[in-house]
Design an enzyme around this catalytic site. Structure first.
Site, PDB file in Angstrom:
ATOM      1  N   ARG A 186      34.613  23.521  39.873  1.00 52.05           N
ATOM      2  CA  ARG A 186      36.059  23.604  39.640  1.00 52.05           C
ATOM      3  C   ARG A 186      36.391  23.874  38.176  1.00 52.05           C
ATOM      4  O   ARG A 186      37.511  24.253  37.829  1.00 52.05           O
ATOM      5  CB  ARG A 186      36.752  22.329  40.148  1.00 52.05           C
TER       6      ARG A 186
ATOM      7  N   LYS B 299      47.157  42.449  45.636  1.00 48.46           N
ATOM      8  CA  LYS B 299      47.746  43.751  45.873  1.00 48.46           C
ATOM      9  C   LYS B 299      46.894  44.859  45.236  1.00 48.46           C
ATOM     10  O   LYS B 299      45.814  45.128  45.711  1.00 48.46           O
ATOM     11  CB  LYS B 299      49.192  43.756  45.369  1.00 48.46           C
TER      12      LYS B 299
HETATM   13  C1  LIG Z   1      52.649  39.304  46.847  1.00 40.25           C
HETATM   14  C2  LIG Z   1      53.380  39.038  45.595  1.00 40.25           C
HETATM   15  C3  LIG Z   1      53.268  37.782  44.958  1.00 40.25           C
HETATM   16  C4  LIG Z   1      52.511  36.613  45.561  1.00 40.25           C
HETATM   17  O1  LIG Z   1      51.138  36.850  45.614  1.00 40.25           O
HETATM   18  P1  LIG Z   1      50.152  36.203  46.712  1.00 40.25           P
HETATM   19  O2  LIG Z   1      48.828  36.725  46.280  1.00 40.25           O
HETATM   20  O3  LIG Z   1      50.607  36.677  48.054  1.00 40.25           O
HETATM   21  O4  LIG Z   1      50.267  34.723  46.597  1.00 40.25           O
HETATM   22  C5  LIG Z   1      53.927  37.624  43.747  1.00 40.25           C
HETATM   23  N1  LIG Z   1      54.670  38.615  43.207  1.00 40.25           N
HETATM   24  C6  LIG Z   1      54.814  39.823  43.811  1.00 40.25           C
HETATM   25  C7  LIG Z   1      55.657  40.873  43.154  1.00 40.25           C
HETATM   26  C8  LIG Z   1      54.174  40.075  45.015  1.00 40.25           C
HETATM   27  O5  LIG Z   1      54.333  41.273  45.612  1.00 40.25           O
END
Ligand SMILES: *Cc1c(COP(=O)(O)O)cnc(C)c1O
Length: 372
Positions: free
Chosen positions: A46, A193
């Site tokens: 951790r 993403k």
């Molecule tokens: C998806 C997203 C998040 C959150 O991310 P996760 O990996 O799903 O927790 C935060 N900000 C934006 C602009 C996003 O598109």
């Protein structure tokens, strides 16, 4: 490593975070370990991991700051919001990412924070709302409306007034803008993403502009357990190495599709900052290195939009974005997105051939039955 800062992002994405050990592997392998033998620097899983560190070094170089990886984008968002002193005021985009907004609204309901929603595209409104704010949470372009905030002006004003500015850079990626250089104190990413880029992992990151901020984030991560998985960090770094080339291609295709959608008889409006007619065009041209690969377009109403999605054969219906495959999402169907136009479809443009993508869109738009 000071030298690499002179290199272009395409080069940095390849060379940063590599182990220089002679005889060692080119790529930092996933280190699967909960426990390390006494006498080294990590000790327990951790507290740190060499695979996380390689990812952090690479993304940190690209953003021009010090990166700390988290279990997801929202874990990264939470690492900045949860430790704020009780009663702090946070300004945020009222038409931005719904997950961050939901977290802020919950923290307000629990009387932990005060929140102030603004239209981030309206610079005067943002500047007028800055007084008395502790943290300015910004997003540009926004998810899913593709609004462009005047980051140089807002970040300068935040600095002048001692407001801590955070920019969620998930849509633009460091390929288009590096908010730390404009005065942001932190950048946040959903590495789920574009950075991971293959729709197969969740991960997040915060990039800080100083060592003390970085150290505080690491301490928060350690004591709260918001750590990324080792395999996720390995895959996210593998994705990051090709971000520049993926993003360039996706962006080129997005620009082409935006133009074509804009001319389509069944499309009422396209939101893409790269269209000269878009409200964000001039701002995006002056402050970003490109217009990105996300676009939203509106058809008549929610029913028609749902039918368009049903008629697509190549583009996949799904809520995430930034992967190699093109995905489409009617945002208005989600809780908390009641203010998004019902017929708005958010398109994450992938790496398929643009001719095939256009044929799919044109065919679905033409075949989908219109509501009477
Ligand atoms: C998806 C997203 C998040 C959150 O991310 P996760 O990996 O799903 O927790 C935060 N900000 C934006 C602009 C996003 O598109």
């Amino acid at each position: 490593m000071n030298e690499p800062r002179k290199w272009h992002a395409e080069t940095l994405a390849i060379v940063a975070g590599r182990s220089p050990t002679p005889g060692g592997p080119f790529n930092v392998p996933p280190t699967f370990a909960s426990t390390y033998r006494d006498g080294g620097d990590i000790g327990y899983g951790r507290w740190g991991n060499p695979t996380w560190s390689a990812f952090e070094e690479t993304l940190g170089e690209l953003e021009g700051g010090l990166c700390v990886a988290f279990a997801s984008g929202l874990a990264a968002v939470s690492a900045l919001l949860a430790p704020l002193p009780l009663g702090s005021t946070v300004l945020f985009p009222s038409a931005g990412y719904n997950g961050t907004r939901a977290l802020l609204e919950r923290l307000e309901k629990e009387d932990r924070l005060r929140i102030r929603g603004v239209d981030v595209v309206n610079t005067q409104e943002v500047l007028d709302a800055l007084d008395g704010v502790d943290v300015a949470w910004l997003e540009s372009p926004t998810n899913p409306m593709l609004g462009v905030a005047d980051l140089p002006a807002i970040l300068r004003a935040a600095r002048d007034r001692g407001v801590t500015a955070v920019v969620d850079n998930t849509f633009a990626t460091p390929m288009l803008q590096q908010p730390l250089a404009l005065g942001a104190r932190y950048v946040v990413h959903s590495a789920t993403k574009y950075i991971g880029g293959h729709s197969d992992l969740l991960m997040g990151a915060v990039i800080a502009d100083s060592e003390s901020q970085r150290d505080a984030l690491v301490e928060w991560r350690t004591s709260n357990g918001a750590i990324p998985g080792v395999m996720e960090a390995y895959l996210a770094l593998r994705g990051l190495r090709t971000l520049p080339v993926r993003f360039a291609r996706q962006q080129r295709t997005a620009a082409e599709l935006a133009e074509r959608l804009d001319d389509h008889r069944h499309v009422e409006r396209v939101r893409y900052p790269g269209l000269v007619t878009d409200a964000g065009f001039e701002r995006a041209s002056s402050q970003m290195g490109g217009f990105g690969a996300m676009l939203s377009f509106e058809v008549k109403d929610a029913e028609h939009a749902d039918r368009v999605v049903d008629c697509l054969r190549l583009i996949v219906g799904g809520t995430s974005l930034g992967g190699v495959e093109s995905t489409i999402d009617r945002r208005g169907r989600w809780k908390g997105e009641e203010n998004v136009p019902g017929g708005l479809l958010r398109l994450s443009v992938g790496l398929e051939h643009p001719v095939d993508l256009w044929a799919d869109l044109d065919d679905a738009l033409s075949r989908a039955p219109k509501s009477s």
